[in-house]
Motif scaffolding. Structure first.
Motif, short mmCIF file in Angstrom:
data_model
loop_
_atom_site.label_atom_id
_atom_site.label_comp_id
_atom_site.label_asym_id
_atom_site.label_seq_id
_atom_site.Cartn_x
_atom_site.Cartn_y
_atom_site.Cartn_z
N GLU A 117 41.06 1.21 -1.35
CA GLU A 117 40.43 0.04 -1.96
C GLU A 117 39.43 0.56 -2.96
N TYR A 118 39.26 -0.18 -4.02
CA TYR A 118 38.24 0.20 -4.99
C TYR A 118 37.04 -0.71 -4.80
N LYS A 119 35.84 -0.08 -4.63
CA LYS A 119 34.62 -0.86 -4.39
C LYS A 119 33.79 -0.94 -5.65
N CYS A 120 33.16 -2.11 -5.83
CA CYS A 120 32.27 -2.28 -6.98
C CYS A 120 31.02 -1.42 -6.77
N PRO A 121 30.68 -0.56 -7.75
CA PRO A 121 29.47 0.26 -7.60
C PRO A 121 28.21 -0.59 -7.54
N CYS A 122 28.25 -1.84 -8.01
CA CYS A 122 27.06 -2.69 -8.01
C CYS A 122 26.88 -3.42 -6.69
N CYS A 123 27.94 -4.14 -6.26
CA CYS A 123 27.78 -5.01 -5.10
C CYS A 123 28.63 -4.60 -3.91
N ASP A 124 29.42 -3.56 -4.08
CA ASP A 124 30.28 -3.05 -3.02
C ASP A 124 31.45 -3.99 -2.69
N GLY A 125 31.65 -4.99 -3.53
CA GLY A 125 32.79 -5.90 -3.31
C GLY A 125 34.08 -5.23 -3.74
N ALA A 126 35.19 -5.77 -3.25
CA ALA A 126 36.49 -5.20 -3.63
C ALA A 126 36.77 -5.58 -5.08
N ILE A 127 37.08 -4.60 -5.87
CA ILE A 127 37.21 -4.81 -7.31
C ILE A 127 38.69 -4.82 -7.70
N GLU A 128 39.00 -5.57 -8.78
CA GLU A 128 40.40 -5.74 -9.17
C GLU A 128 40.59 -5.35 -10.63
N PHE A 129 41.86 -5.10 -10.99
CA PHE A 129 42.20 -4.87 -12.39
C PHE A 129 42.33 -6.22 -13.07
N ASN A 130 41.62 -6.37 -14.24
CA ASN A 130 41.67 -7.64 -14.96
C ASN A 130 42.61 -7.50 -16.15
N SER A 131 43.70 -8.30 -16.16
CA SER A 131 44.74 -8.13 -17.19
C SER A 131 44.23 -8.51 -18.57
N GLU A 132 43.28 -9.47 -18.64
CA GLU A 132 42.79 -9.90 -19.95
C GLU A 132 41.92 -8.82 -20.59
N LEU A 133 41.03 -8.25 -19.78
CA LEU A 133 40.09 -7.24 -20.28
C LEU A 133 40.71 -5.85 -20.34
N GLN A 134 41.82 -5.69 -19.57
CA GLN A 134 42.41 -4.37 -19.39
C GLN A 134 41.37 -3.40 -18.81
N LYS A 135 40.50 -3.93 -17.94
CA LYS A 135 39.46 -3.14 -17.27
C LYS A 135 39.41 -3.59 -15.82
N MET A 136 38.65 -2.82 -15.00
CA MET A 136 38.40 -3.27 -13.64
C MET A 136 37.21 -4.23 -13.69
N LYS A 137 37.33 -5.34 -12.99
CA LYS A 137 36.24 -6.32 -13.00
C LYS A 137 35.96 -6.79 -11.57
N CYS A 138 34.69 -6.80 -11.23
CA CYS A 138 34.33 -7.24 -9.89
C CYS A 138 34.35 -8.78 -9.85
N PRO A 139 35.14 -9.40 -8.94
CA PRO A 139 35.20 -10.86 -8.89
C PRO A 139 33.92 -11.47 -8.31
N TYR A 140 33.06 -10.61 -7.72
CA TYR A 140 31.84 -11.15 -7.10
C TYR A 140 30.65 -11.13 -8.05
N CYS A 141 30.43 -9.97 -8.74
CA CYS A 141 29.25 -9.89 -9.61
C CYS A 141 29.63 -9.81 -11.09
N ASP A 142 30.95 -9.90 -11.41
CA ASP A 142 31.45 -9.93 -12.79
C ASP A 142 31.15 -8.65 -13.58
N THR A 143 30.78 -7.58 -12.89
CA THR A 143 30.55 -6.33 -13.63
C THR A 143 31.90 -5.71 -13.99
N GLU A 144 31.95 -5.15 -15.23
CA GLU A 144 33.21 -4.56 -15.71
C GLU A 144 33.10 -3.05 -15.76
#
Lengths: 361, 252
Positions: free
Chosen positions: A6-33
């Motif tokens: 699993e990939y964890k958000c360095p900011c909030c430790d939430g599970a982070i996902e690949f965002n197809s629009e941004l072509q980046k990883m984006k945290c669905p909880y704190c919106d950090t990219e």
């Protein structure tokens, strides 16, 4: 138990996902990219940290009967500790308890590691819109099917594909005829000239995709071709976060026959197109030899949409990169009969009216 | 030389005999049935004469039936022209008329349309009439064959002059047929729109650009053959007759 990622958000430790629009990883909880590479480096550092270890006696429940667990794999979610049961080909999924996206590392390591991946460019919303568009202009589609428009399931899947490169050496002989006609005052003459035409040479093919998953209909996958391989990147498990992924269960040796069929047909067409100036061309003997064959293992992005109607299941697939959607639709037999009768009546009346007008004019 | 003399004498004899026939008829009504092969009974001949006279007068053309037992060596194509022109058949400057001639010696029939009738009756029409009458001729039902010839000619010439009657049933059936075919094509196209899952037959999308290289390009001529078909042409005018004409027919 197999290892999952699993990939964890360095900011909030939430599970982070690949965002197809941004072509980046984006945290669905704190919106950090984050860039994919940054997150992978961060994840490596995390793995070096000492981990807590708690062992439980798991001697509960019954035993699997013989053969029952064949084809099943059990994983433990790193976030909630929930047990995830997948089949032997599941490579990425989401935890049924906490919803966090997980990647089964064992399915994607060693010889099973894909060479490349085309990341998703289109999201779920685009897939739903594409399906609505797919319904438009289909006069024989049952109205209820269109109006209810309920989608039972929609999932973004990285489908395993084998990509084949090959050079085809061809030597093809054709029987061709050329017809010339002329006439004099008494006779009309036809000369038919027969030729033996030979064409030999080579032609190259790159990255012919063959679906490596037995779960997904090969025809459905071929219907959403082509994928633009220029946008493929080296495989990183981070791209799978938030999507489902399968490892191949049809190996390259099995898949190559399908690529060969397509190469053979294309080679025949390409060489036949050089036989010009004849009235008929018929291949007599065809020799096609493939060389320099190479293969790659890739994951291609596909949105799969399932719907059911009248007790039957319908599956649609959308190319997650180009948006091309395919999937057969049901036919309203009553609408077919109504359209048939309506058109037949209207055209018959018009034809009769025209014939009468032509007669009186 | 002897052969040419023979043909000349025969032609003169034929024309004299034809003129006698013609002048004989001038005294009374115009004769339109010539049953030299004696195929019709007296009653049938009278009926046929009545039919041909009515059609000819109504349409202002000559509709003629002639039966012969040989053509004196001319062949039926030449003989029918000589017969028509020698008897001065046809109405008006363009000698409008149509004639059916039966040669019992060789079992042949010819239909010749002249002037206005040439415009009214096509080669296809002649073939169609031939197909209809040939079975009667083969069965020896000559009167029925001649009657059918006369009625078909009446329909075609009358249609040409006054316009063909509107064929309600035929047009309706054709229109329904067109409607059904169009509806079937349209609904099958609609049905085809529902299917989008298709196998890719080729790998054309994946052909490496510029990779095709022909090392052998050999076109070897093996042999040829020539067939020829005779061009069907309308018979030439007999010369003395005005108006265009066409002749067609066959065997029975």
């Amino acid at each position: 138990m197999a290892v999952i990622q699993e990939y964890k958000c360095p900011c909030c430790d939430g599970a982070i996902e690949f965002n197809s629009e941004l072509q980046k990883m984006k945290c669905p909880y704190c919106d950090t990219e984050f860039d994919v590479e940054t997150l992978i480096s961060y994840d490596k550092e995390l793995k070096n940290e000492p981990k807590e270890k708690m062992e439980w006696d798991s001697n509960v429940g019954g035993e699997w009967s013989e053969g029952e667990e064949d084809g099943l794999r059990v994983y433990v979610c790193n976030s909630c500790g929930g047990e995830i049961v997948g089949d032997e080909t599941t490579a990425a999924t989401s935890c049924p308890f906490c919803g966090n996206p997980v990647v089964m590392m064992g399915q994607l390591s060693g010889s099973l590691k894909p060479d490349c991946v085309i990341p998703f460019k289109l999201d779920k919303k685009a897939a739903v819109e594409a399906l609505k568009k797919h319904y438009k202009g289909k006069w024989l589609l049952p109205k209820a099917f269109k109006d209810e428009n309920h989608i039972d399931e929609i999932k973004g899947v990285y489908v395993p594909f084998w990509l084949f490169d090959a050079d085809a050496d061809a030597n093809i002989r054709y029987k061709a005829t050329r017809i010339t006609m002329w006439s004099d005052s008494n006779y009309r003459y036809t000369r038919t000239s027969f030729y033996s035409v030979t064409r030999a040479g080579e032609i190259g093919f790159d990255l012919i995709p063959v679906d490596g998953s037995s779960k997904i209909d090969d025809k459905l996958m071929e219907s959403i071709e082509p994928f633009n391989f220029n946008e493929a990147v080296d495989f990183q498990t981070a791209y799978l976060a938030g999507y489902l992924a399968d490892k191949y269960d049809v190996d390259a040796e099995e898949s190559v026959s399908r690529a060969n069929e397509r190469i053979k047909r294309s080679t025949e067409e390409a060489f036949a197109s050089t036989v010009v100036g004849y009235n008929s061309v018929l291949p007599v003997s065809t020799g096609i030899e493939l060389k320099n064959g190479k293969k790659k293992y890739a994951l291609y992005p596909v949105w799969l949409l399932n719907t059911s109607w009248n007790g039957q299941k319908y599956m649609f697939a959308m190319n997650g990169q180009t948006g091309k959607l395919a999937g057969d639709l049901p036919m309203d037999k009553g609408a077919f009969a109504r359209w048939f009768m309506g058109i037949a009546t209207a055209v018959s009346a018009a034809a009769f009216g025209i014939s009468y007008l032509v007669h009186i004019l | 030389m002897k052969k040419r003399l023979f043909i000349f004498v025969m032609t003169v004899c034929l024309l004299v005999s034809l003129c006698i026939t013609s002048s004989a008829s001038e005294a009374g009504e115009k004769v339109r049935v010539f049953d030299d092969a004696d195929l019709l009974s007296m009653l049938e001949k009278e009926d046929l004469e009545g039919l041909l006279d009515r059609i000819s007068e109504e349409l202002n053309v000559d509709v003629i039936v002639s039966t012969v037992d040989g053509t004196d060596g001319y062949g039926i194509d030449r003989y029918i022209e000589l017969f028509y022109d020698g008897n001065d058949f046809g109405v008006g400057d363009t000698n409008d008329g149509v004639i059916l001639m039966i040669d019992m010696e060789y079992g042949e029939y010819r239909i010749m349309a002249n002037g206005l009738c040439d415009d009214a009756i096509s080669y296809d029409d002649i073939d169609s009439i031939g197909e209809d009458i040939v079975s009667y001729l083969s069965d020896g039902d000559y009167y029925e064959a001649f009657e059918m010839f006369a009625e078909k000619c009446e329909y075609l010439i009358d249609g040409h002059i006054n316009g063909f009657p509107f064929k309600f049933t035929q047009n309706l059936l054709i229109s329904i047929g067109v409607g059904l075919v169009v509806a079937l094509i349209a609904t099958l196209v609609m049905k085809g729109q529902l299917k989008s899952v298709k196998e890719q037959k080729t790998a054309n999308l994946y052909t490496r650009k510029g990779s095709m290289n022909l090392s052998v390009r050999n076109d070897l001529f093996l042999y040829s053959n020539v067939t020829r078909v005779k061009i069907q042409k309308p018979s030439a005018s007999a010369g003395s007759s005005g108006g265009s004409r066409k002749i067609g027919g066959g065997r029975f």
